[in-house]
Design an enzyme around this catalytic site. Structure first.
Site, PDB file in Angstrom:
ATOM      1  N   GLY A   1       0.799  -1.221   0.000  1.00  0.00           N
ATOM      2  CA  GLY A   1       0.000   0.000   0.000  1.00  0.00           C
ATOM      3  C   GLY A   1       0.829   1.268   0.000  1.00  0.00           C
ATOM      4  O   GLY A   1       0.436   2.261   0.621  1.00  0.00           O
TER       5      GLY A   1
ATOM      6  N   CYS B   1     -17.468   2.146 -21.805  1.00  0.00           N
ATOM      7  CA  CYS B   1     -16.549   1.794 -22.888  1.00  0.00           C
ATOM      8  C   CYS B   1     -17.033   0.524 -23.591  1.00  0.00           C
ATOM      9  O   CYS B   1     -18.013   0.565 -24.317  1.00  0.00           O
ATOM     10  CB  CYS B   1     -15.125   1.660 -22.348  1.00  0.00           C
ATOM     11  SG  CYS B   1     -13.860   1.680 -23.640  1.00  0.00           S
TER      12      CYS B   1
ATOM     13  N   ILE C   1      16.657  -5.917  -7.879  1.00  0.00           N
ATOM     14  CA  ILE C   1      17.689  -5.367  -8.764  1.00  0.00           C
ATOM     15  C   ILE C   1      17.117  -4.265  -9.652  1.00  0.00           C
ATOM     16  O   ILE C   1      17.796  -3.294  -9.989  1.00  0.00           O
ATOM     17  CB  ILE C   1      18.337  -6.509  -9.592  1.00  0.00           C
ATOM     18  CG1 ILE C   1      19.602  -5.999 -10.287  1.00  0.00           C
ATOM     19  CG2 ILE C   1      17.351  -7.091 -10.618  1.00  0.00           C
ATOM     20  CD1 ILE C   1      20.444  -7.105 -10.888  1.00  0.00           C
TER      21      ILE C   1
ATOM     22  N   HIS D   1     -14.496   6.956 -19.862  1.00  0.00           N
ATOM     23  CA  HIS D   1     -14.300   6.329 -18.549  1.00  0.00           C
ATOM     24  C   HIS D   1     -14.536   7.358 -17.439  1.00  0.00           C
ATOM     25  O   HIS D   1     -13.588   7.997 -16.963  1.00  0.00           O
ATOM     26  CB  HIS D   1     -12.886   5.754 -18.438  1.00  0.00           C
ATOM     27  CG  HIS D   1     -12.679   4.518 -19.240  1.00  0.00           C
ATOM     28  ND1 HIS D   1     -12.872   3.252 -18.723  1.00  0.00           N
ATOM     29  CD2 HIS D   1     -12.311   4.345 -20.530  1.00  0.00           C
ATOM     30  CE1 HIS D   1     -12.617   2.352 -19.663  1.00  0.00           C
ATOM     31  NE2 HIS D   1     -12.280   2.983 -20.770  1.00  0.00           N
TER      32      HIS D   1
ATOM     33  N   GLU E   1     -15.083   6.940 -14.372  1.00  0.00           N
ATOM     34  CA  GLU E   1     -14.503   6.567 -13.076  1.00  0.00           C
ATOM     35  C   GLU E   1     -13.184   7.282 -12.801  1.00  0.00           C
ATOM     36  O   GLU E   1     -12.793   7.459 -11.638  1.00  0.00           O
ATOM     37  CB  GLU E   1     -14.309   5.049 -12.984  1.00  0.00           C
ATOM     38  CG  GLU E   1     -13.256   4.453 -13.907  1.00  0.00           C
ATOM     39  CD  GLU E   1     -13.803   4.018 -15.252  1.00  0.00           C
ATOM     40  OE1 GLU E   1     -13.200   3.105 -15.866  1.00  0.00           O
ATOM     41  OE2 GLU E   1     -14.814   4.590 -15.707  1.00  0.00           O
TER      42      GLU E   1
END
Length: 554
Positions: A16, A383, A152, A520, A522
């Site tokens: 998180g 969409c 790495i 979209h 959102e």
């Protein structure tokens, strides 16, 4: 001069860091500071646009059309600044830029190396990203470095951050390290050793954390925090317990109560008024005390990994916040509907089909859309969800039984949805595309203003104009629009230049609330303001639930 906070992670990924960075940004913003955020991704992909949702989760689209990490969605939901392309970059972009410079001879024949050329380029990208918001005058830029310490892939980014803090001088940069403190059930105790090793690894490369955020499934006792502070070489009050909560919108208060913002402001010598988190308190109170409850069925093919729909899930929760409604989401695998068993849809108050790509599961989604239309269940298609709603309507109402998208069937007799074959790139050049073109960066992307037809549901929701973000390759085929409209469909918004359908709906005589959008929405919803489309959708679901209850009583 902008000051920097670098957020790193240790032990495991997916702890998180994005929420922690966004929460710290929200607290600092509540103290009157101008804050921006950046996400540095160590993978070699140029951007996440062509990555599988199972690999990466959601792709968040910025206003200027960049396909970015989902953490930028968290940033926009927690602070007022709008993210841009410069706020997210990857190893792939860094190497691409360095190689271009080498080919142009900008390094004057030198041997191009990770240090200093790659690390210098990373620092240049960070400084550019810090200027992308607030007219280049942000007080603080919070820089989240993806991956975990010890990977790495992350080493050049950590080295660049170390060099940058040294170059900027004292009190110009701080480091926040997020780590895991696991609870071992068989021993009945929290184990701090992974955190000790993670901090040790960070210090080996020259970085001493200013604050340590310790993730656990429960609050960490003071004696364990004291042990961590001893091994991490930092004050105990800088070892902050971050435990699991039922909503991410509690995190700013949690961090503020333990003094994270005070520690950062002291380290950076920032004099700012105390944090005012009253908005977050009200938000949490509303979430915990809803007056209504609904269940929305989200029909998709990535339902086992809800990170794929992160912004959409949050947008529905925001709508719940602004209507005092607990929004329960039932995730429905579209492939399971293809056999015709729609019983799982019967208990829903509304149905939603989100965006997506590819043929798999589309017939199941079409069955769900048909169910919503015939049973007058509120429907929102986003969409691909709008494109499939057009296909369903064309097949079962407009008499085009073979109607389909050329994405799924190139030989369809009625290609009511087809590939965008021509559009302008970001430099204004008109580009031709075909099904054989590269997938990366070849979509309609970013925000676009579109006029709305008066007297429609769309105009009730948005007013005269829509300004939303896009991410799609296929469009409703204009050739079939007259036939669809003749059968009752309303095209309530169209692009001003190409006249392409952006919104569709069914009239009230056919359905109480059936809306599809090509964009979209959102991506622009926030907990502060919600979003008018999702609010209207939740209100329609509440009305449907009430109608169903009245019928049951009658």
């Amino acid at each position: 001069m902008t000051k920097f906070v670098f957020v790193t992670g240790g032990v495991v990924s997916s702890l998180g860091k994005g929420i922690a960075a966004a929460s710290l940004a929200a607290i600092l913003e509540s103290r009157g500071l101008k804050v921006t955020l950046l996400k540095l991704d160590p993978y070699i992909n140029v951007d996440p646009g062509t990555m599988s949702p199972f690999q990466h989760g959601e792709v968040f689209v910025t206003e200027d059309g960049a396909e970015t990490d989902l953490d930028l969605g968290h940033y926009e939901r927690f602070v007022s600044a709008k993210m841009r392309k410069a706020n997210n970059f990857t190893t792939g972009q860094i190497y691409e830029s360095v190689i271009r410079k080498e080919r142009r001879g900008e390094y004057l024949g030198k041997t191009v190396q990770v240090i200093p050329h790659i690390t210098n380029e990373i620092q240049a990208f960070i400084e550019r990203g810090a200027k992308a918001s607030h007219d280049g005058k942000a007080d603080v830029a919070i820089v989240e470095i993806g991956g975990t310490v010890g990977d790495i892939e992350s080493l050049p980014f950590l080295e660049a951050a170390r060099q940058m803090s040294l170059r900027l001088g004292r009190n110009q940069a701080a480091f926040v390290h997020l780590t895991l403190v696991p609870f071992i059930a068989s021993a009945g105790e929290l184990k701090t050793k992974p955190t000790q090793h993670s901090v040790q690894k960070l210090r080996e490369i020259g970085v001493q954390p200013t604050a340590l955020l310790c993730r656990a499934d429960r609050p960490i006792p003071d004696d364990e925090r004291a042990k961590i502070s001893l091994f991490a070489n930092m004050p105990q009050d800088a070892v902050i317990s971050v435990w699991d909560v039922d909503t991410i919108y509690k995190i700013p208060q949690m961090l503020n109560e333990q003094g994270l913002d005070r520690i950062i402001c002291e380290e950076l010598r920032i004099d700012a008024p105390p944090a005012d988190l009253s908005m977050w308190s009200r938000m949490v109170h509303t979430l915990e005390n809803p007056q209504h409850e609904i269940t929305i069925g989200m029909v998709g093919k990535y339902v086992d990994l809800t990170e794929s729909y992160k912004s959409l899930i949050e947008a529905l929760r925001h709508a719940g916040l602004h209507t005092s409604t607990r929004v329960n989401i039932e995730y429905i695998d579209s492939e399971e509907l293809e056999s015709g068993h729609t019983q799982v849809l019967e208990s829903l108050d509304a149905i939603l089909v989100p965006g997506g790509f590819g043929k798999r599961g589309t017939e199941g989604k079409i069955r769900a859309i048909q169910y919503a239309r015939e049973k007058t269940v509120p429907y929102l298609g986003i969409c691909l969800g709008m494109q499939l709603a057009v296909i369903e309507f064309a097949r079962h109402v407009a008499g085009m039984q073979d109607a389909n998208s050329t994405e799924f069937n190139l030989e369809t007799e009625h290609p009511v949805v087809a590939l965008i074959t021509e559009w302008q790139d970001r430099d204004g050049r008109v580009e031709k595309r075909s099904a054989d073109s590269d997938l990366g960066g070849t979509m309609r992307l970013g925000a676009q203003r579109v006029p709305v037809q008066t007297g429609t549901k769309a105009s009730q929701i948005y007013g005269a104009e829509v300004n939303e973000r896009h991410r799609h390759r296929y469009e409703v085929n204009n050739h079939y629009v007259p036939q669809l409209e003749k059968s009752g469909m309303i095209i309530s918004a169209r692009t001003p230049s190409e006249n392409l359908p952006e919104m569709m709906e069914l009239p009230g005589a056919m359905h109480p609330w059936f809306v599809g959008v090509q964009f979209h929405p959102e991506f622009t919803s926030t907990p502060r303001d919600g979003h008018p489309l999702f609010k209207a959708y939740v209100e329609a679901a509440l009305a449907h639930r009430q109608r169903q209850a009245q019928r049951a009583v009658a």
